[in-house]
Write a protein that holds these residues in place. Structure first.
Motif, PDB file in Angstrom:
ATOM      1  N   ARG A 122      -9.546  21.382 -11.596  1.00  0.00           N
ATOM      2  CA  ARG A 122      -9.030  20.166 -11.260  1.00  0.00           C
ATOM      3  C   ARG A 122     -10.188  19.407 -10.619  1.00  0.00           C
ATOM      4  N   VAL A 123     -10.452  18.394 -11.075  1.00  0.00           N
ATOM      5  CA  VAL A 123     -11.069  17.651 -10.629  1.00  0.00           C
ATOM      6  C   VAL A 123     -11.041  15.785 -10.417  1.00  0.00           C
ATOM      7  N   ALA A 124     -11.350  16.052  -9.189  1.00  0.00           N
ATOM      8  CA  ALA A 124     -11.059  14.268  -8.832  1.00  0.00           C
ATOM      9  C   ALA A 124     -11.873  13.200  -8.434  1.00  0.00           C
ATOM     10  N   SER A 125     -12.968  13.219  -9.382  1.00  0.00           N
ATOM     11  CA  SER A 125     -13.947  12.916  -9.620  1.00  0.00           C
ATOM     12  C   SER A 125     -14.592  12.473 -10.627  1.00  0.00           C
ATOM     13  N   HIS A 126     -15.669  11.404 -11.262  1.00  0.00           N
ATOM     14  CA  HIS A 126     -16.311  11.402 -12.702  1.00  0.00           C
ATOM     15  C   HIS A 126     -17.422  12.192 -12.418  1.00  0.00           C
ATOM     16  N   SER A 127     -18.329  12.053 -10.868  1.00  0.00           N
ATOM     17  CA  SER A 127     -19.614  12.713 -11.002  1.00  0.00           C
ATOM     18  C   SER A 127     -18.670  14.676 -11.015  1.00  0.00           C
ATOM     19  N   ALA A 128     -17.669  14.538 -10.380  1.00  0.00           N
ATOM     20  CA  ALA A 128     -17.298  16.770 -11.211  1.00  0.00           C
ATOM     21  C   ALA A 128     -17.395  16.808 -12.229  1.00  0.00           C
ATOM     22  N   GLN A 129     -16.940  15.570 -13.012  1.00  0.00           N
ATOM     23  CA  GLN A 129     -16.753  15.697 -14.943  1.00  0.00           C
ATOM     24  C   GLN A 129     -17.801  16.150 -15.098  1.00  0.00           C
ATOM     25  N   ASP A 130     -17.421  17.671 -15.526  1.00  0.00           N
ATOM     26  CA  ASP A 130     -18.982  18.446 -15.521  1.00  0.00           C
ATOM     27  C   ASP A 130     -19.173  17.931 -17.429  1.00  0.00           C
ATOM     28  N   TYR A 169       4.098   4.997 -13.433  1.00  0.00           N
ATOM     29  CA  TYR A 169       3.841   3.854 -12.047  1.00  0.00           C
ATOM     30  C   TYR A 169       3.546   5.218 -11.138  1.00  0.00           C
ATOM     31  N   LEU A 170       3.170   4.775 -10.061  1.00  0.00           N
ATOM     32  CA  LEU A 170       3.177   6.026  -8.375  1.00  0.00           C
ATOM     33  C   LEU A 170       3.756   5.420  -7.770  1.00  0.00           C
ATOM     34  N   SER A 171       4.493   5.752  -6.847  1.00  0.00           N
ATOM     35  CA  SER A 171       5.674   5.392  -5.988  1.00  0.00           C
ATOM     36  C   SER A 171       4.711   6.785  -4.538  1.00  0.00           C
ATOM     37  N   ASP A 172       4.998   6.115  -3.284  1.00  0.00           N
ATOM     38  CA  ASP A 172       4.796   6.660  -2.647  1.00  0.00           C
ATOM     39  C   ASP A 172       5.147   8.181  -2.016  1.00  0.00           C
ATOM     40  N   ASN A 173       4.213   9.195  -1.475  1.00  0.00           N
ATOM     41  CA  ASN A 173       4.219   9.751  -1.135  1.00  0.00           C
ATOM     42  C   ASN A 173       4.031  11.376  -2.716  1.00  0.00           C
ATOM     43  N   ASP A 174       3.758  10.370  -3.850  1.00  0.00           N
ATOM     44  CA  ASP A 174       3.419  11.020  -5.274  1.00  0.00           C
ATOM     45  C   ASP A 174       2.364  12.112  -4.702  1.00  0.00           C
ATOM     46  N   THR A 175       2.570  13.003  -6.011  1.00  0.00           N
ATOM     47  CA  THR A 175       1.477  14.325  -6.059  1.00  0.00           C
ATOM     48  C   THR A 175       0.961  14.152  -7.160  1.00  0.00           C
ATOM     49  N   VAL A 176      -0.297  13.611  -7.114  1.00  0.00           N
ATOM     50  CA  VAL A 176      -0.656  13.249  -8.774  1.00  0.00           C
ATOM     51  C   VAL A 176      -1.986  14.765  -8.581  1.00  0.00           C
ATOM     52  N   ASP A 177      -2.126  15.295  -9.751  1.00  0.00           N
ATOM     53  CA  ASP A 177      -2.904  16.697  -9.705  1.00  0.00           C
ATOM     54  C   ASP A 177      -3.986  16.279 -11.673  1.00  0.00           C
ATOM     55  N   ILE A 178      -5.150  15.938 -10.737  1.00  0.00           N
ATOM     56  CA  ILE A 178      -6.037  15.724 -12.225  1.00  0.00           C
ATOM     57  C   ILE A 178      -6.491  17.246 -12.712  1.00  0.00           C
ATOM     58  N   GLN A 211       0.926  -1.538   0.584  1.00  0.00           N
ATOM     59  CA  GLN A 211      -0.285   0.079  -0.244  1.00  0.00           C
ATOM     60  C   GLN A 211       0.654   0.927   0.049  1.00  0.00           C
ATOM     61  N   ILE A 212       0.501   2.439  -0.861  1.00  0.00           N
ATOM     62  CA  ILE A 212       0.963   3.395  -0.450  1.00  0.00           C
ATOM     63  C   ILE A 212       0.120   4.672  -0.755  1.00  0.00           C
ATOM     64  N   ASN A 213       1.205   5.253  -0.190  1.00  0.00           N
ATOM     65  CA  ASN A 213       0.311   6.922   0.228  1.00  0.00           C
ATOM     66  C   ASN A 213       0.504   8.096  -0.953  1.00  0.00           C
ATOM     67  N   ILE A 214      -0.430   8.251  -1.603  1.00  0.00           N
ATOM     68  CA  ILE A 214      -0.268   9.469  -2.763  1.00  0.00           C
ATOM     69  C   ILE A 214      -0.769  10.615  -2.635  1.00  0.00           C
ATOM     70  N   ASN A 215      -0.903  12.216  -3.473  1.00  0.00           N
ATOM     71  CA  ASN A 215      -2.012  12.549  -2.817  1.00  0.00           C
ATOM     72  C   ASN A 215      -2.439  13.244  -4.589  1.00  0.00           C
ATOM     73  N   VAL A 216      -3.900  12.912  -3.796  1.00  0.00           N
ATOM     74  CA  VAL A 216      -4.554  13.579  -5.516  1.00  0.00           C
ATOM     75  C   VAL A 216      -4.958  14.517  -5.767  1.00  0.00           C
ATOM     76  N   ASN A 217      -5.278  15.839  -5.812  1.00  0.00           N
ATOM     77  CA  ASN A 217      -6.134  16.980  -6.024  1.00  0.00           C
ATOM     78  C   ASN A 217      -5.786  17.176  -4.586  1.00  0.00           C
ATOM     79  N   ASN A 218      -4.746  17.479  -3.712  1.00  0.00           N
ATOM     80  CA  ASN A 218      -4.567  17.912  -2.617  1.00  0.00           C
ATOM     81  C   ASN A 218      -5.160  17.062  -1.515  1.00  0.00           C
ATOM     82  N   GLN A 219      -5.953  15.661  -1.922  1.00  0.00           N
ATOM     83  CA  GLN A 219      -6.175  15.096  -1.118  1.00  0.00           C
ATOM     84  C   GLN A 219      -5.680  13.996  -0.913  1.00  0.00           C
ATOM     85  N   PRO A 220      -5.204  13.282   0.257  1.00  0.00           N
ATOM     86  CA  PRO A 220      -4.173  11.970   0.912  1.00  0.00           C
ATOM     87  C   PRO A 220      -5.485  10.876   0.207  1.00  0.00           C
ATOM     88  N   MET A 221      -4.296   9.723  -0.574  1.00  0.00           N
ATOM     89  CA  MET A 221      -5.250   8.567  -1.070  1.00  0.00           C
ATOM     90  C   MET A 221      -4.261   7.137  -0.705  1.00  0.00           C
TER      91      MET A 221
END
Lengths: 69, 256
Positions: free
Chosen positions: B44-52, A53-62, A3-13
């Motif tokens: 920034r969008v984190a989930s399908h529901s937020a994708q308009d 591939y993602l590593s522990d503590n990676d930050t991802v912005d979508i 299990q790794i911990n990453i940060n996606v759009n400023n939320q831990p995951m």
């Protein structure tokens, strides 16, 4: 499998490694079209998602396109 | 026909997609506006529901998508936003906007010029939102922007062409298309801008927040067409004194 911990759009995951960007996008149920991704503040092209591939503590912005003027 | 970066577009009315009450009304308004170019934003969008549904609705219309860099506070962030938009859409078009101040959303001229230069070098077709500053507009032209987008009034204010005398100078001096962006609140103001010889206008708030956005989009579309026709027809000269439209004969005066 670890299990790794990453940060996606400023939320831990927490996710199970190995996991690629493509798999993360699928997990989030996001469409590829109209979506852009940065890993640790560097933009990753769509064709590189399956092999990135993602590593522990990676930050991802979508990002996606939304209504705007 | 509006020509930008060697591409021709039938419509001189660009439409923004923000502030509509739902994607369906937005889509119908864009259709009624007959716009060829439509703006979008990145988020920034984190989930399908937020994708308009904006993107899928616009793709169905077959319009050219013009992503903006709204949210960027400096040149570096704007370049990053443009590159994200390129990854998302695979298109080189970008509406560059950098407005660090939230109260008036006025564009930062220095950061905008720096970002424009960097994005042109990367191969983007850059349309910068900028103040109605004729000198800045020439500088943006010199670094290779495909058009300039000076403001009429602050974004979303519906105040109209507050910058009119400066827009006139920009139109006179510019060798690239001038698109008035921001502030246009009424079709008559869009028409006035077109009569002055601007190449196009971008309207969002005035359409999106109208009681009937679809009907308002139609009204703007015809105003832009009429204004352009008047400009091309060549407006008559203005004068401080009356200029008689009828022959000034003396036949009604009593004979002496």
């Amino acid at each position: 499998m670890t299990q790794i911990n990453i940060n996606v759009n400023n939320q831990p995951m927490s996710v199970i490694s190995p996991i690629s960007l493509s798999e993360l996008i699928a997990l989030k149920q996001l469409k590829d079209d109209g979506t852009a991704v940065a890993k640790n503040a560097a933009i990753i092209s769509k064709n590189e998602w399956p092999t990135t591939y993602l590593s522990d503590n990676d930050t991802v912005d979508i990002f996606t396109l939304v209504a705007g003027g | 026909m509006l020509t930008l970066a060697n591409h021709t577009f039938p419509s001189r009315l660009l439409t923004g997609t923000g502030k509509f009450s739902n994607p369906s009304i937005m889509k119908n308004a864009v259709k009624a506006a007959q716009s060829s170019i439509v703006t979008l934003a990145m988020k920034r969008v984190a989930s399908h529901s937020a994708q308009d549904e904006t993107l899928s609705a616009l793709k169905a219309l077959g319009v050219t998508l013009l992503p903006n860099t709204s949210g960027a506070k400096n040149a570096k962030e704007a370049v990053f936003a443009a590159e994200l938009a390129y990854e998302a859409l695979g298109s080189p078009w970008v509406k560059l906007e950098i407005h660090p101040d939230q109260r008036y959303l006025l564009p930062d001229p220095i950061e905008t010029l720096l970002a424009a230069e960097a994005l042109v070098k990367k191969g983007f077709h850059v349309l910068p939102y900028c103040g109605a500053d004729p000198v800045l507009c020439k500088r943006l032209e010199e670094v290779g922007c495909v058009a300039v987008m000076p403001l009429g009034a602050p974004i979303g204010s519906n105040q109209g062409l507050q910058t009119k005398p400066f827009l006139q100078i920009i139109v006179e001096q510019s060798s690239i298309p001038v698109i008035v962006d921001a502030g246009i609140g009424k079709p008559s103001e869009a028409m006035a801008a077109m009569e002055m010889g601007v190449d196009a206008v971008l309207v969002n708030t005035a359409i999106a927040t109208a009681q009937n956005p679809v009907a308002m989009a139609e009204a703007f579309a015809s105003a832009v067409v009429t204004g352009r026709k008047a400009f091309e027809a060549g407006l008559g000269a203005t004068s401080d004194l009356a200029q008689a439209s009828s022959p000034l004969t003396a036949f009604l005066e009593p004979t002496l």
